[in-house]
Design a protein around this motif. Structure first.
Motif, PDB file in Angstrom:
ATOM      1  N   ALA A  77       0.958  -1.349  -0.075  1.00 59.14           N
ATOM      2  CA  ALA A  77       0.106  -0.108   0.051  1.00 59.14           C
ATOM      3  C   ALA A  77       0.728   1.313   0.159  1.00 59.14           C
ATOM      4  O   ALA A  77       0.526   2.553  -0.568  1.00 59.14           O
ATOM      5  N   VAL A  78       1.938   1.292   0.691  1.00 57.91           N
ATOM      6  CA  VAL A  78       2.761   2.317   0.898  1.00 57.91           C
ATOM      7  C   VAL A  78       3.746   2.558  -0.454  1.00 57.91           C
ATOM      8  O   VAL A  78       4.205   1.772  -0.972  1.00 57.91           O
ATOM      9  N   LYS A  79       3.816   3.938  -0.947  1.00 51.58           N
ATOM     10  CA  LYS A  79       4.527   4.148  -2.195  1.00 51.58           C
ATOM     11  C   LYS A  79       6.014   4.238  -1.801  1.00 51.58           C
ATOM     12  O   LYS A  79       6.403   4.302  -0.709  1.00 51.58           O
ATOM     13  N   ASP A  80       6.677   4.072  -2.799  1.00 53.41           N
ATOM     14  CA  ASP A  80       8.209   3.967  -2.795  1.00 53.41           C
ATOM     15  C   ASP A  80       8.661   5.410  -2.281  1.00 53.41           C
ATOM     16  O   ASP A  80       8.166   6.562  -2.395  1.00 53.41           O
ATOM     17  N   GLY A  81       9.337   5.203  -1.135  1.00 57.62           N
ATOM     18  CA  GLY A  81       9.932   6.685  -0.276  1.00 57.62           C
ATOM     19  C   GLY A  81       9.007   6.880   0.753  1.00 57.62           C
ATOM     20  O   GLY A  81       9.262   7.818   1.503  1.00 57.62           O
ATOM     21  N   GLY A  82       7.589   6.349   0.975  1.00 58.90           N
ATOM     22  CA  GLY A  82       6.634   6.595   1.922  1.00 58.90           C
ATOM     23  C   GLY A  82       7.098   6.032   3.128  1.00 58.90           C
ATOM     24  O   GLY A  82       8.128   5.176   3.292  1.00 58.90           O
ATOM     25  N   MET A  83       6.390   6.409   4.438  1.00 54.71           N
ATOM     26  CA  MET A  83       6.843   6.154   5.673  1.00 54.71           C
ATOM     27  C   MET A  83       5.716   5.412   6.405  1.00 54.71           C
ATOM     28  O   MET A  83       4.623   5.392   6.215  1.00 54.71           O
ATOM     29  N   LEU A  84       6.127   4.329   7.084  1.00 60.64           N
ATOM     30  CA  LEU A  84       5.394   3.430   8.143  1.00 60.64           C
ATOM     31  C   LEU A  84       5.838   3.919   9.419  1.00 60.64           C
ATOM     32  O   LEU A  84       6.952   3.768   9.792  1.00 60.64           O
ATOM     33  N   ARG A  85       4.976   4.505  10.197  1.00 55.95           N
ATOM     34  CA  ARG A  85       5.248   4.951  11.559  1.00 55.95           C
ATOM     35  C   ARG A  85       4.564   4.307  12.605  1.00 55.95           C
ATOM     36  O   ARG A  85       3.174   4.151  12.527  1.00 55.95           O
ATOM     37  N   LEU A  86       5.191   3.976  13.781  1.00 54.96           N
ATOM     38  CA  LEU A  86       4.522   3.209  14.955  1.00 54.96           C
ATOM     39  C   LEU A  86       4.739   3.583  16.133  1.00 54.96           C
ATOM     40  O   LEU A  86       5.875   4.207  16.356  1.00 54.96           O
ATOM     41  N   ILE A 114       7.390   4.868  26.281  1.00 55.76           N
ATOM     42  CA  ILE A 114       6.777   4.955  24.795  1.00 55.76           C
ATOM     43  C   ILE A 114       7.958   4.704  23.865  1.00 55.76           C
ATOM     44  O   ILE A 114       8.756   5.253  23.650  1.00 55.76           O
ATOM     45  N   ARG A 115       7.670   3.795  22.883  1.00 63.54           N
ATOM     46  CA  ARG A 115       8.444   3.410  21.982  1.00 63.54           C
ATOM     47  C   ARG A 115       8.037   3.590  20.521  1.00 63.54           C
ATOM     48  O   ARG A 115       6.921   3.437  20.260  1.00 63.54           O
ATOM     49  N   ASP A 116       8.825   4.669  19.724  1.00 59.55           N
ATOM     50  CA  ASP A 116       8.479   4.873  18.260  1.00 59.55           C
ATOM     51  C   ASP A 116       9.232   4.161  17.469  1.00 59.55           C
ATOM     52  O   ASP A 116      10.186   3.769  17.705  1.00 59.55           O
ATOM     53  N   LEU A 117       8.682   3.630  16.343  1.00 62.38           N
ATOM     54  CA  LEU A 117       9.554   3.268  15.218  1.00 62.38           C
ATOM     55  C   LEU A 117       9.129   4.006  13.646  1.00 62.38           C
ATOM     56  O   LEU A 117       8.056   4.286  13.665  1.00 62.38           O
ATOM     57  N   ALA A 118       9.932   3.840  12.889  1.00 66.19           N
ATOM     58  CA  ALA A 118       9.634   4.343  11.750  1.00 66.19           C
ATOM     59  C   ALA A 118      10.552   3.761  10.686  1.00 66.19           C
ATOM     60  O   ALA A 118      11.748   3.491  10.854  1.00 66.19           O
ATOM     61  N   TYR A 119       9.871   3.479   9.592  1.00 68.91           N
ATOM     62  CA  TYR A 119      10.363   2.796   8.193  1.00 68.91           C
ATOM     63  C   TYR A 119      10.032   3.339   7.075  1.00 68.91           C
ATOM     64  O   TYR A 119       8.834   3.835   6.974  1.00 68.91           O
ATOM     65  N   ARG A 120      11.050   3.214   6.286  1.00 68.28           N
ATOM     66  CA  ARG A 120      10.804   3.807   5.035  1.00 68.28           C
ATOM     67  C   ARG A 120      10.615   2.996   3.889  1.00 68.28           C
ATOM     68  O   ARG A 120      11.216   1.738   3.931  1.00 68.28           O
TER      69      ARG A 120
END
Length: 246
Positions: free
Chosen positions: A172-181, A233-239
């Motif tokens: 679903a996420v486009k190239d270069g887009g972000m997944l934030r958790l 609180i734990r944050d994660l970020a993936y491109r």
């Protein structure tokens, strides 16, 4: 008054939510009646509760009436995060994914009061929204903040973030887009990190053990409660990796 939720039909894979019983308040029913035609997307259903029929993809440019970046929040709850974001970023389109009608009703009411015309809501199982309702590579950012941790070991299989979800998200996420958790359950945070570190199509967008707190996330009462009882609180970020095959 909105129709009652459909009777359960069981899936092969357990979902990451449970059905909450009880009626909406009079105010929530009024909000649903007043605003669902404006904010709520119609979803062709499969056989199961809150399912999305395969082949039901929307055209975001038609739904929102323009070409703009699209941010999707899974598990929007009562809408505090998505309303803040959509009302402060009118140049971006937002989609809130939730299965609890009371939360959807409040979100619609508050969105109308905030004048958030760039927000739409969908009442459906999140993985099916990503797989069947949204076109491939249509999402600029995907947010999953404080999903149900299902902290008992016997229930861990119901957690949203696993290898199957990572593959669906990568579609679903486009190239270069972000997944934030984000989560306040350490065990789940480590599981998320392990799954996404190994997921084809995503690369870490942070250094060290955890990402910095995402400054676009509002501090909700839910997050404050976790911090008060001593949970980190734990944050994660993936491109989304450009050109990756997910």
């Amino acid at each position: 008054m909105p129709d009652s939720p459909p009777e359960p039909v069981f899936r092969e894979r357990p979902v990451s939510f449970v059905v909450r019983s009880g009626r909406m308040s009079d105010g929530q029913e009024r909000a649903w009646a007043a605003y669902s035609d404006v904010y709520l997307l119609e979803v062709p259903r499969g056989n199961a509760v809150w399912s999305v029929r395969a082949g039901s993809a929307i055209d975001p440019a038609v739904v929102w009436g323009r070409e703009a970046p699209l941010i999707v929040e899974i598990g929007s709850g009562q809408g505090h995060q998505i309303i803040h974001a959509s009302s402060s970023r009118p140049d971006v389109d937002f989609l809130a994914v939730e299965v609890f009608r009371a939360g959807l009703a409040r979100t619609m009411r508050d969105a109308a009061e905030a004048g958030a015309q760039n927000l739409r809501l969908v009442e459906a199982n999140a993985p099916e929204v990503l797989e069947h309702l949204l076109p491939a590579a249509s999402v600029d950012e995907l947010w999953v903040f404080f999903p149900d941790p299902w902290h008992k070991s016997k229930h861990n299989k119901r957690r949203l973030i696993d290898e199957e979800f990572a593959a669906i998200a990568a579609r679903a996420v486009k190239d270069g887009g972000m997944l934030r958790l984000a989560t306040d359950w350490e065990h789940y945070a480590r599981q998320m990190r392990t799954v996404l570190d190994d997921a084809p199509g995503f690369d870490r967008a942070f250094e060290g053990d955890w990402a910095e707190r995402f400054d676009g996330r509002v501090l909700t009462a839910f997050e404050q409660k976790g911090a008060r009882v001593g949970r980190s609180i734990r944050d994660l970020a993936y491109r989304r990796t450009t050109g990756a095959d997910a």
